[in-house]
Design a protein around this motif. Sequence first.
Motif, PDB file in Angstrom:
ATOM      1  N   TYR A   1       0.850  -1.192   0.000  1.00  0.00           N
ATOM      2  CA  TYR A   1       0.000   0.000   0.000  1.00  0.00           C
ATOM      3  C   TYR A   1       0.883   1.240   0.000  1.00  0.00           C
ATOM      4  CZ  TYR A   1      -4.027  -2.922   1.091  1.00  0.00           C
ATOM      5  OH  TYR A   1      -5.011  -3.845   1.032  1.00  0.00           O
ATOM      6  N   SER A   2       0.243   2.382  -0.082  1.00  0.00           N
ATOM      7  CA  SER A   2       1.001   3.634  -0.131  1.00  0.00           C
ATOM      8  C   SER A   2       1.768   3.839   1.179  1.00  0.00           C
ATOM      9  CB  SER A   2       0.047   4.802  -0.350  1.00  0.00           C
ATOM     10  OG  SER A   2      -0.753   4.965   0.795  1.00  0.00           O
ATOM     11  N   ASP A   3       2.833   4.610   1.113  1.00  0.00           N
ATOM     12  CA  ASP A   3       3.652   4.837   2.298  1.00  0.00           C
ATOM     13  C   ASP A   3       2.841   5.477   3.412  1.00  0.00           C
ATOM     14  OD1 ASP A   3       5.804   3.730   1.098  1.00  0.00           O
ATOM     15  OD2 ASP A   3       6.649   5.635   0.383  1.00  0.00           O
ATOM     16  N   SER A   4       1.920   6.335   3.035  1.00  0.00           N
ATOM     17  CA  SER A   4       1.121   7.015   4.040  1.00  0.00           C
ATOM     18  C   SER A   4       0.320   6.001   4.874  1.00  0.00           C
ATOM     19  CB  SER A   4       0.208   8.031   3.345  1.00  0.00           C
ATOM     20  OG  SER A   4      -1.061   8.048   3.918  1.00  0.00           O
ATOM     21  N   ILE A   5      -0.372   5.055   4.199  1.00  0.00           N
ATOM     22  CA  ILE A   5      -1.155   4.047   4.926  1.00  0.00           C
ATOM     23  C   ILE A   5      -0.237   3.137   5.731  1.00  0.00           C
ATOM     24  CG2 ILE A   5      -2.452   1.900   4.574  1.00  0.00           C
ATOM     25  CD1 ILE A   5      -4.320   4.163   4.597  1.00  0.00           C
ATOM     26  N   LYS A   6       0.875   2.750   5.110  1.00  0.00           N
ATOM     27  CA  LYS A   6       1.829   1.891   5.821  1.00  0.00           C
ATOM     28  C   LYS A   6       2.283   2.571   7.112  1.00  0.00           C
ATOM     29  CE  LYS A   6       4.068  -0.765   2.118  1.00  0.00           C
ATOM     30  NZ  LYS A   6       5.263  -0.649   1.268  1.00  0.00           N
ATOM     31  N   GLY A   7       2.493   3.896   7.020  1.00  0.00           N
ATOM     32  CA  GLY A   7       2.900   4.654   8.198  1.00  0.00           C
ATOM     33  C   GLY A   7       1.862   4.580   9.305  1.00  0.00           C
ATOM     34  N   TYR A   8       0.590   4.722   8.926  1.00  0.00           N
ATOM     35  CA  TYR A   8      -0.470   4.659   9.928  1.00  0.00           C
ATOM     36  C   TYR A   8      -0.574   3.268  10.539  1.00  0.00           C
ATOM     37  CZ  TYR A   8      -2.139   9.306   8.802  1.00  0.00           C
ATOM     38  OH  TYR A   8      -2.237  10.645   8.652  1.00  0.00           O
ATOM     39  N   ILE A   9      -0.425   2.247   9.680  1.00  0.00           N
ATOM     40  CA  ILE A   9      -0.481   0.879  10.192  1.00  0.00           C
ATOM     41  C   ILE A   9       0.634   0.697  11.227  1.00  0.00           C
ATOM     42  CG2 ILE A   9      -0.159  -1.557   9.581  1.00  0.00           C
ATOM     43  CD1 ILE A   9      -1.478  -0.940   6.872  1.00  0.00           C
ATOM     44  N   ARG A  10       1.830   1.229  10.894  1.00  0.00           N
ATOM     45  CA  ARG A  10       2.958   1.095  11.812  1.00  0.00           C
ATOM     46  C   ARG A  10       2.663   1.821  13.127  1.00  0.00           C
ATOM     47  NH1 ARG A  10       6.942   3.698   9.134  1.00  0.00           N
ATOM     48  NH2 ARG A  10       6.525   2.399   7.316  1.00  0.00           N
TER      49      ARG A  10
ATOM     50  N   PHE B   1      -0.162 -13.197  12.782  1.00  0.00           N
ATOM     51  CA  PHE B   1      -0.476 -12.371  11.616  1.00  0.00           C
ATOM     52  C   PHE B   1      -1.487 -11.283  11.933  1.00  0.00           C
ATOM     53  CE2 PHE B   1      -4.632 -13.965  10.911  1.00  0.00           C
ATOM     54  CZ  PHE B   1      -4.621 -15.339  11.048  1.00  0.00           C
ATOM     55  N   ALA B   2      -2.117 -11.401  13.101  1.00  0.00           N
ATOM     56  CA  ALA B   2      -3.244 -10.517  13.380  1.00  0.00           C
ATOM     57  C   ALA B   2      -2.837  -9.051  13.543  1.00  0.00           C
ATOM     58  CB  ALA B   2      -3.989 -10.990  14.607  1.00  0.00           C
ATOM     59  N   GLU B   3      -1.566  -8.776  13.806  1.00  0.00           N
ATOM     60  CA  GLU B   3      -1.226  -7.381  14.129  1.00  0.00           C
ATOM     61  C   GLU B   3      -1.466  -6.385  12.995  1.00  0.00           C
ATOM     62  OE1 GLU B   3       2.249  -6.415  16.216  1.00  0.00           O
ATOM     63  OE2 GLU B   3       1.314  -7.091  18.069  1.00  0.00           O
ATOM     64  N   ASP B   4      -0.909  -6.691  11.846  1.00  0.00           N
ATOM     65  CA  ASP B   4      -1.139  -5.813  10.694  1.00  0.00           C
ATOM     66  C   ASP B   4      -2.615  -5.756  10.374  1.00  0.00           C
ATOM     67  OD1 ASP B   4       1.717  -6.138  10.300  1.00  0.00           O
ATOM     68  OD2 ASP B   4       1.312  -5.284   8.305  1.00  0.00           O
ATOM     69  N   TRP B   5      -3.166  -6.952  10.411  1.00  0.00           N
ATOM     70  CA  TRP B   5      -4.558  -7.098  10.013  1.00  0.00           C
ATOM     71  C   TRP B   5      -5.472  -6.346  10.967  1.00  0.00           C
ATOM     72  CZ3 TRP B   5      -8.392 -11.247  11.375  1.00  0.00           C
ATOM     73  CH2 TRP B   5      -9.459 -11.240  10.484  1.00  0.00           C
ATOM     74  N   ARG B   6      -5.156  -6.487  12.241  1.00  0.00           N
ATOM     75  CA  ARG B   6      -5.957  -5.792  13.236  1.00  0.00           C
ATOM     76  C   ARG B   6      -5.821  -4.280  13.074  1.00  0.00           C
ATOM     77  NH1 ARG B   6      -6.693  -7.545  19.296  1.00  0.00           N
ATOM     78  NH2 ARG B   6      -7.909  -9.012  18.108  1.00  0.00           N
TER      79      ARG B   6
ATOM     80  N   LEU C   1      -8.866  -1.754  12.433  1.00  0.00           N
ATOM     81  CA  LEU C   1      -9.123  -0.568  13.255  1.00  0.00           C
ATOM     82  C   LEU C   1      -9.281   0.663  12.374  1.00  0.00           C
ATOM     83  CD1 LEU C   1      -6.675  -1.331  16.178  1.00  0.00           C
ATOM     84  CD2 LEU C   1      -9.154  -1.079  16.378  1.00  0.00           C
ATOM     85  N   ILE C   2      -8.453   0.754  11.339  1.00  0.00           N
ATOM     86  CA  ILE C   2      -8.583   1.870  10.402  1.00  0.00           C
ATOM     87  C   ILE C   2      -9.953   1.829   9.734  1.00  0.00           C
ATOM     88  CG2 ILE C   2      -7.739   2.812   8.201  1.00  0.00           C
ATOM     89  CD1 ILE C   2      -4.926   1.956   9.079  1.00  0.00           C
ATOM     90  N   GLU C   3     -10.433   0.610   9.478  1.00  0.00           N
ATOM     91  CA  GLU C   3     -11.743   0.466   8.837  1.00  0.00           C
ATOM     92  C   GLU C   3     -12.891   0.763   9.793  1.00  0.00           C
ATOM     93  OE1 GLU C   3     -11.971  -2.378   5.238  1.00  0.00           O
ATOM     94  OE2 GLU C   3     -11.167  -3.559   6.880  1.00  0.00           O
TER      95      GLU C   3
END
Lengths: 73, 685
Positions: free
Chosen positions: B175-184, B203-208, B212-214
């Motif tokens: 995904y875009s760097d911006s979204i990746k940043g928020y996930i991080r 695996f749940a961490e990224d997914w979770r 949460l963003i959703e």
Amino acid sequence: MNLSDVPNGKKGIILELETDKRLYNRLVSMGINQGNEFAVVRNNRNGPVIIDVDGSRFAIGRGMSKKILVAEV
Amino acid sequence: MKKSIKLAIAGNPNVGKSTLFNKLVGLNQHVGNYGGVTVEHKEGSVDRGGYEFVATDLPGIYSMNAFSPEEVLTRNFIANEKPDLIVNIIDASNLVKNLYLTLQLLEMKVPVIIFLNMMDNVKKKGFEIYPDILEKEIETPVVSGIARKGEGLDELVKKCIEVYENKPEPTTVPYSDSIKGYIREIKNVFSKHNYDGHHGPDFAEDWRAIRLIEGSETDLNEVPAEDAEKIHEVIQKLHRESGHKIHSVVMVQERYKLIKKVVSKARKKTETPVSDISSKIDRFVLHPFLSLPLFFVMLFLIFQVVFSLGGPLEGALESLFKGIGNFVSSFWADGSDSIIRSLIVDGIIGGVGGILVFSPYIFLVFMAIAFLEDSGYMSRVAVIMDRWMSKIGLSGKSFMPMILGLGCTVPAVMSARIIENKFERLATIMVTPFMSCGARLPVYLLIIAAFIPDGYQAIALLLIYLLGVAVAATVAKLLRLSVFKGEANPLIIELPSYSRPTIKSIVILTWERGKHFLEKAGTIIFAASIVLWFLNSFPRADVENVDKPLSENEISYVQAEGSYAGKIGKFVEPAFKVFDADWKIASSFLASIAAKELFVSQMSILNSLSEEEDSTGLLEEKIKDQYSFATAMAVIMLILLSAPCIATFAVVKSETKSWLWPSVQYFGMILISYIFAVAAFFIFS
């Protein structure tokens, strides 16, 4: 205008889905998403509207089609 | 020891999932064309390339948002069963839509292999696809092929083994760097705390974070309050930046942005698509004026086939069971009144056989459904009928089950599985028995022949059927306004391309569903037959100590009158007296609860007629002499609208997984039929 206003054979682009979260997710997961182009395969004044989106064909109930805002292209 | 690879097959409906599964494990199952036919997931195992493959065919889904039972099943399966890898099968000719699920699978950080199916359709749609570019862009292994022809299968197996052995780091969706940043950022909040197990697999961490963003509230509730606040802040920031009002929109649009980027590189337009056959067929099938007549012609043909082939088969089964009965009887001396003989011959063979003789109709109806599904016509029926069905609070998908109820209620109830919305499905199942099934016809014919003058018989029969339809529609509407209240579920259905059904897949599906009926219904029918036999046979009538020897018919009559069934008939007689009926009708009505047409046989027994005699019209005469026209009309109401047969009860129980709904249906229908019977009596007298 909304999807139910687009006549047979015309093409358009999806602008907005005015639905609740559940239906929103359902529509977008099927490829019926904002910014996507579509062609109206069948739209009689009654019954579902049938559209073609990127090679897939969908029937959308008339009530639902009124909540999909579109622009003709 | 052989290494075992646990793999799951996931993908959209109608992309050839079951076909791939069958080809892979060699177990044959059905390929349905109608969204969501595979509600239960299937498993199979096979040895390939020196490894044991344990494969699971997951239901067809469009997304992983857990809004439908199929989505929940898929999510739970992946989270709990932890398959070694997931084969995500996608329709190469519909890349954009299919990749949406792919991204959601990748978000779960499980090893995914993409199988690009239906490569032969891509050209027809005027495209060229480059699997290697797709593989690079989406950072996931891709195998292309045609599952139907077995093309690409060996390569898929090889790729599975390779991925299994190398265990590559799961892909992080580009995904875009911006979204990746928020996930991080959200993940950073998680990692400050070490909270316990409900936090789920690795695996749940990224997914979770993505969930949460959703805007998933369930996920937010699982996070400690202090963290939740921080996460909320991060998400607020994200929304301010993106300018989207609704939570889930951010991720959805992010996914599509990526998909469009990937597809624009991996797919090129080559020529204008050839107008496909499906659109040509749809021009007639979905025509504003032709669609309805065409549908009714189709329906007429189906019923024609079902009844013309079903009749002789039913006759053959009848003689078969009679033969078995006679054969078993021959072990006892002639005229023996052995209880065991009676239990086996009259109770079990007669009772179970009496219902099994209908299995040809049931199997033929299943076969017709399989044909309609596999050809792609079934989803069109939902479209054609949606306009009318929405008036009674149901959608087009409820139409087919209801119309099939005119043939046999059992397959009709089972075909309601295609309705995703739970309340709509329950409402449909509840009213389907009001549609007059084939087994009720002999009763109407008897009564019509006795009371309706010649020229009016056909119209009388039609009116009976229409009344059933009207009651079904009214009750459906009332249910949707009360118990099964809920917003009308709008019809959103994919119309698959038409395809020629294969005999193999039709046979397999028919057998699978038919077997289901035989197994599930068989046990209850067996038990009920014994109960009914008991009620009809006990207490034993004393036929020895009478002045003159009785004929066989008279013995039957004395037995029936003195039996518990007869006694119950007499006990409930007052309720039937309201419309001038007697205990004979009451007892026959009780017998019709096992199977509707038993009304006729019980009436003949109680009127001291043998089977040979009732076909000569004697029963009609007797009925005409004993009862008034108004009473006859009341009886028709009872047969048309009252409780469904045992087989239906059994199937409704297994389809709703509850005793409540079949019981409510049972007693509700008895009540409704009684009200109509009394009303009919007063109208006609």
